[in-house]
Design a protein around this motif. Structure first.
Motif, PDB file in Angstrom:
ATOM      1  N   LYS A   1      78.456  13.701  23.959  1.00 19.91           N
ATOM      2  CA  LYS A   1      77.397  12.798  23.549  1.00 19.91           C
ATOM      3  C   LYS A   1      76.850  13.336  22.219  1.00 19.91           C
ATOM      4  N   MET A   2      76.865  12.553  21.173  1.00 22.01           N
ATOM      5  CA  MET A   2      76.332  13.053  19.911  1.00 22.01           C
ATOM      6  C   MET A   2      75.863  11.970  18.935  1.00 22.01           C
ATOM      7  N   ASP A   3      74.934  12.399  18.052  1.00 27.54           N
ATOM      8  CA  ASP A   3      74.518  11.531  16.942  1.00 27.54           C
ATOM      9  C   ASP A   3      75.457  11.784  15.773  1.00 27.54           C
ATOM     10  N   VAL A   4      75.842  10.719  15.110  1.00 24.16           N
ATOM     11  CA  VAL A   4      76.905  10.845  14.110  1.00 24.16           C
ATOM     12  C   VAL A   4      76.533  10.160  12.789  1.00 24.16           C
ATOM     13  N   ILE A   5      76.878  10.841  11.693  1.00 19.48           N
ATOM     14  CA  ILE A   5      76.877  10.202  10.369  1.00 19.48           C
ATOM     15  C   ILE A   5      78.339  10.000  10.006  1.00 19.48           C
ATOM     16  N   VAL A   6      78.732   8.771   9.774  1.00 15.95           N
ATOM     17  CA  VAL A   6      80.144   8.465   9.561  1.00 15.95           C
ATOM     18  C   VAL A   6      80.502   8.622   8.081  1.00 15.95           C
ATOM     19  N   ILE A   7      81.622   9.295   7.834  1.00 19.13           N
ATOM     20  CA  ILE A   7      82.099   9.475   6.462  1.00 19.13           C
ATOM     21  C   ILE A   7      83.243   8.491   6.218  1.00 19.13           C
ATOM     22  N   VAL A   8      83.093   7.648   5.199  1.00 15.40           N
ATOM     23  CA  VAL A   8      84.096   6.609   4.943  1.00 15.40           C
ATOM     24  C   VAL A   8      84.701   6.786   3.547  1.00 15.40           C
ATOM     25  N   PRO A   9      85.891   7.378   3.464  1.00 11.22           N
ATOM     26  CA  PRO A   9      86.536   7.491   2.145  1.00 11.22           C
ATOM     27  C   PRO A   9      87.062   6.130   1.694  1.00 11.22           C
ATOM     28  N   SER A  10      87.351   6.000   0.401  1.00  6.29           N
ATOM     29  CA  SER A  10      87.666   4.661  -0.110  1.00  6.29           C
ATOM     30  C   SER A  10      89.018   4.139   0.374  1.00  6.29           C
ATOM     31  N   LYS A  11      89.858   5.036   0.888  1.00  4.66           N
ATOM     32  CA  LYS A  11      91.143   4.527   1.380  1.00  4.66           C
ATOM     33  C   LYS A  11      90.982   3.712   2.669  1.00  4.66           C
ATOM     34  N   VAL A  12      89.801   3.829   3.297  1.00  3.54           N
ATOM     35  CA  VAL A  12      89.524   2.998   4.483  1.00  3.54           C
ATOM     36  C   VAL A  12      88.670   1.817   4.027  1.00  3.54           C
ATOM     37  N   SER A  13      89.130   0.589   4.282  1.00  2.00           N
ATOM     38  CA  SER A  13      88.380  -0.572   3.805  1.00  2.00           C
ATOM     39  C   SER A  13      87.101  -0.737   4.619  1.00  2.00           C
ATOM     40  N   PHE A  14      86.144  -1.473   4.048  1.00  2.00           N
ATOM     41  CA  PHE A  14      84.877  -1.636   4.770  1.00  2.00           C
ATOM     42  C   PHE A  14      85.064  -2.385   6.078  1.00  2.00           C
ATOM     43  N   SER A  15      86.045  -3.316   6.124  1.00  2.00           N
ATOM     44  CA  SER A  15      86.194  -4.085   7.367  1.00  2.00           C
ATOM     45  C   SER A  15      86.832  -3.217   8.453  1.00  2.00           C
ATOM     46  N   GLU A  16      87.787  -2.384   8.034  1.00  2.00           N
ATOM     47  CA  GLU A  16      88.383  -1.481   9.024  1.00  2.00           C
ATOM     48  C   GLU A  16      87.326  -0.497   9.535  1.00  2.00           C
ATOM     49  N   ALA A  17      86.492   0.032   8.592  1.00  2.00           N
ATOM     50  CA  ALA A  17      85.440   0.965   8.992  1.00  2.00           C
ATOM     51  C   ALA A  17      84.496   0.292   9.978  1.00  2.00           C
ATOM     52  N   ALA A  18      84.130  -0.972   9.685  1.00  2.00           N
ATOM     53  CA  ALA A  18      83.203  -1.684  10.563  1.00  2.00           C
ATOM     54  C   ALA A  18      83.808  -1.839  11.962  1.00  2.00           C
ATOM     55  N   ASP A  19      85.094  -2.193  12.003  1.00  2.00           N
ATOM     56  CA  ASP A  19      85.750  -2.345  13.301  1.00  2.00           C
ATOM     57  C   ASP A  19      85.684  -1.043  14.094  1.00  2.00           C
ATOM     58  N   ARG A  20      86.030   0.057  13.418  1.00  2.00           N
ATOM     59  CA  ARG A  20      86.031   1.345  14.112  1.00  2.00           C
ATOM     60  C   ARG A  20      84.616   1.735  14.566  1.00  2.00           C
ATOM     61  N   MET A  21      83.644   1.451  13.752  1.00  2.00           N
ATOM     62  CA  MET A  21      82.269   1.863  14.091  1.00  2.00           C
ATOM     63  C   MET A  21      81.703   0.992  15.212  1.00  2.00           C
ATOM     64  N   ASN A  22      82.065  -0.313  15.217  1.00  2.00           N
ATOM     65  CA  ASN A  22      81.576  -1.184  16.281  1.00  2.00           C
ATOM     66  C   ASN A  22      82.236  -0.859  17.623  1.00  2.00           C
ATOM     67  N   ALA A  23      83.398  -0.186  17.550  1.00  2.00           N
ATOM     68  CA  ALA A  23      84.160   0.053  18.779  1.00  2.00           C
ATOM     69  C   ALA A  23      83.785   1.346  19.495  1.00  2.00           C
ATOM     70  N   VAL A  24      82.852   2.156  18.934  1.00  2.00           N
ATOM     71  CA  VAL A  24      82.578   3.460  19.570  1.00  2.00           C
ATOM     72  C   VAL A  24      81.964   3.291  20.952  1.00  2.00           C
ATOM     73  N   LYS A  25      82.205   4.306  21.785  1.00  2.00           N
ATOM     74  CA  LYS A  25      81.675   4.245  23.145  1.00  2.00           C
ATOM     75  C   LYS A  25      80.209   4.654  23.171  1.00  2.00           C
ATOM     76  N   ASP A  26      79.600   4.561  24.336  1.00  2.00           N
ATOM     77  CA  ASP A  26      78.156   4.792  24.468  1.00  2.00           C
ATOM     78  C   ASP A  26      77.715   6.197  24.114  1.00  2.00           C
ATOM     79  N   ASN A  27      78.654   7.191  24.275  1.00  2.00           N
ATOM     80  CA  ASN A  27      78.249   8.572  23.991  1.00  2.00           C
ATOM     81  C   ASN A  27      78.007   8.814  22.501  1.00  2.00           C
ATOM     82  N   VAL A  28      78.538   7.930  21.645  1.00  2.00           N
ATOM     83  CA  VAL A  28      78.391   8.127  20.202  1.00  2.00           C
ATOM     84  C   VAL A  28      77.267   7.242  19.653  1.00  2.00           C
ATOM     85  N   ASN A  29      76.311   7.907  19.024  1.00  2.00           N
ATOM     86  CA  ASN A  29      75.195   7.155  18.434  1.00  2.00           C
ATOM     87  C   ASN A  29      75.285   7.270  16.912  1.00  2.00           C
TER      88      ASN A  29
END
Ligand code: ADP
Ligand code: MG
Length: 605
Positions: free
Chosen positions: A127-155
């Protein structure tokens, strides 16, 4: 009847006055002005003399050969230079920092958590609080998908992006967070570390990360640790967004250089002052020694480096060995100096306390006689070295309507401030002090973090305005000026300098009009008010400026649109009548020495 010229070769400017003399009568015909070529007191000055003479003669349709006599000044044998040194080094051992001003960060607020690469989010099991690091090789839409998909333990509490897509990302997130984008060196952000990010609303600046206690609260710091984050907090003042990352101790190693001491050496005693104690203490030390023989800085410290720099420059200018250069006066001023933050990852700067120093050396190699000889040959007109600069300056200043002896003048030039006083009996006493126009510009340059000295000169000379629309500007005094033609769009919403003929020069990267104005006025006070009081105390018969009644300000820096007022205000408390000179009732504060030299031609007859 004869035509004569007075020529004043200054550190910065060569000035000329041309007059017609009939018996005891003198009539001034024209003035000339041009930059001094080479170091004052060297043969290189001759070009400047030619140009300034020509400048004046052309106005009269005359030639060199029409002149019967030329007088040049017995130049004040001083040369000034300025230097600046931080008095303490930034020491950051446990943090990295990004102070950042992206134009369009996403969201607002504060986020605290561990830095995790966006493609690792799905692997987190704790269980942890997270600041997500997004390098430019990851598009904003892919990043959004990954961030929306996290489980409850990740804040997810925030994100740091390399591309300029903060808003695009935030729009696609189920839970809005603060996002800092345009972080070019994102690979330098350490992973798995505790970090805090803050994004302020549009139009405001960060308030938590720019406050040491704010950072202490977010990271649970001890009082010792809090001390160490002060430079980080300061480097984030005024930015719209920022990141602070807590790295393990020892990651960023530091060396710190001691501030050091300055020793003021007189014939009978010495005073040692710790530079740490600030400019006022240094100036007390300087005041405590009546006849200064030399001023030295402790070797291997910031103070030592600073005075060494000055000595080196002076040695070069005067063709002497460094160890033979004796510093005769310094003006120390508390200031700020932008220092690169060690451990920063986006070239952050923090304004560090610094001491600025103007120093002055006596030069015994002024070759005025030589200059006179060469000029005589080249022009075929007799050229004489005529009189001490200070005497001539007083003679010239006395042509200001409303003046009489006893009188004191303060000559504010580029490198030094010179004061002289003439008593009822006509006796003149004079003093040269370090620090004048160049020092003011240096302080402005350093405190505003400008790359360019010329820009600082302009900020010194011209008032400010804010371009509020394409048809109107608001001047720094609050008045509004309208234009019938639209202004150039490139100046829109900018702080500008208002030059002659309403020319507007935008200042890039400055914080605000108020900030620039404050820095400018403070710099002028620190140099010219201090030096006016210091110099008048020295020439006053009693050692106190109180015993002087009338002061006339002359020299290029007396042209300043606010320096004379600042000095007049400050001297009013000593009940001194002070004002800007108006040489011959028409020249303003310029041309005093040249005018005095021409006047000196009369009396010899
Ligand atoms: P010097 O006698 O050493 O040759 P000057 O009397 O010519 O020096 O003064 C030069 C100084 O005056 C420079 O620091 C320059 O920036 C300053 N100066 C010249 N014009 C102005 C102005 N309009 N406003 C403020 N400062 C000025
Ligand atoms: Mg001068």
């Amino acid at each position: 009847m004869k035509y004569v010229a007075g020529v004043d070769i200054g550190n910065a400017t060569t000035e000329v006055a041309i007059a017609r003399i009939e018996g005891k009568d003198i009539e001034f015909l024209a003035s000339g002005i041009g930059p001094t070529t080479g170091i004052k007191g060297t043969l290189k000055n001759i070009n400047g003399v030619f140009m300034s003479l020509k400048n004046a003669l052309n106005k009269l349709g005359m030639d060199y050969s029409d002149l019967e006599e030329i007088r040049i000044n017995e130049a004040a044998p001083v040369i000034g230079d300025v230097a600046m040194e931080t008095i303490s080094e930034t020491v950051i051992t446990e943090s990295t920092v990004i102070g950042h001003n992206p134009t369009t960060p996403g969201g607002t607020g504060i986020g605290v958590g561990y830095s995790v690469m966006v493609d690792q989010l799905s692997k987190i099991t704790d269980k942890m609080d997270v600041i997500v690091i997004v390098p430019s090789k990851v598009s904003f839409s892919e990043a959004a998908d990954r961030m929306n998909a996290v489980k409850d333990n990740v804040n997810i509490t925030g994100a740091i992006m390399q591309a300029d897509d903060g808003n695009l990302l935030n729009n696609r997130l189920d839970k809005k967070i603060p996002i800092i984008d345009e972080v070019t060196m994102i690979e330098k952000v350490p992973l798995g570390m505790e970090c805090a990010i803050e994004v302020a609303p549009i139009g405001s600046v960060v308030s938590v990360l720019s406050n040491p206690y704010g950072i202490a609260t977010l990271f649970n710091l001890s009082s010792d640790e809090t001390k160490r984050v002060v430079p980080i907090a300061r480097s984030l003042i005024g930015t719209r967004s920022g990141v602070v990352i807590k790295t393990p101790e020892g990651d960023v190693k530091e060396r710190s250089i001691k501030a050091g001491t300055i020793t003021i050496i007189g014939a009978k005693k010495e005073v040692v002052v710790d530079v740490d104690e600030g400019a006022d203490r240094i100036m007390e030390g300087v005041a405590a020694i009546v006849e200064i023989e030399d001023i030295q800085g402790e070797v291997g410290t910031n103070a030592g480096n600073m005075l060494d720099k000055v000595r080196r420059v002076m040695a070069g200018l005067t063709n002497k060995h460094k160890k033979d250069i004796k510093i005769q006066d310094i003006l120390a001023v508390d200031t700020f100096n932008p220092q690169k933050v060690k451990g920063g990852i986006a070239d952050e700067f923090s304004l560090e306390n610094a001491v600025g120093i103007a120093a002055m050396v006596k030069s015994d190699r002024l070759q005025m006689e030589m200059i006179a000889q060469v000029l005589t040959e080249k022009l075929n007109v007799p050229v004489y070295v005529g009189g001490v600069e200070a005497d001539m300056a007083i003679k010239g200043a006395l042509t200001t309507p409303g003046t009489n002896i006893p009188l004191a003048i303060v000559d504010m030039g580029a490198g030094s401030t010179d004061a002289s006083i003439i008593n009822r009996e006509g006796k003149v006493k004079l003093i040269h002090l370090a620090g004048a126009g160049n020092m003011v510009s240096l302080l402005i340059q350093s405190e505003l973090g400008l790359d360019d000295f010329e820009m600082a000169e302009d900020i010194k000379k011209y008032p400010l305005a804010l371009v509020e629309s394409l048809f109107h500007i608001r001047h720094e005094d609050g008045t509004v000026q309208f234009f019938s033609e639209p202004l150039d769009p490139s100046v829109f919403a900018k702080v500008v300098l208002v030059k002659e003929d309403d020319e507007l020069v935008p200042l890039e990267g400055v914080e605000s009009l108020e900030k620039v104005k404050q820095v400018r006025i403070e710099a002028k006070k620190k140099v010219f008010v201090t030096n006016a009081v210091r110099s008048l105390s020295k020439v006053s018969p009693t050692g106190s400026p109180k015993d002087i009644q009338f002061v006339v300000m002359v020299g290029g820096s007396a042209l300043d649109f606010e320096v004379p007022n600042l000095v007049t205000d400050a001297l009013a408390q000593y009940e001194i009548v002070a004002g800007r000179g108006n040489i011959r009732g028409c020249e303003g504060p310029r041309n005093a020495v040249a005018t005095g030299l021409a006047l000196a031609c009369v009396e010899q007859d």
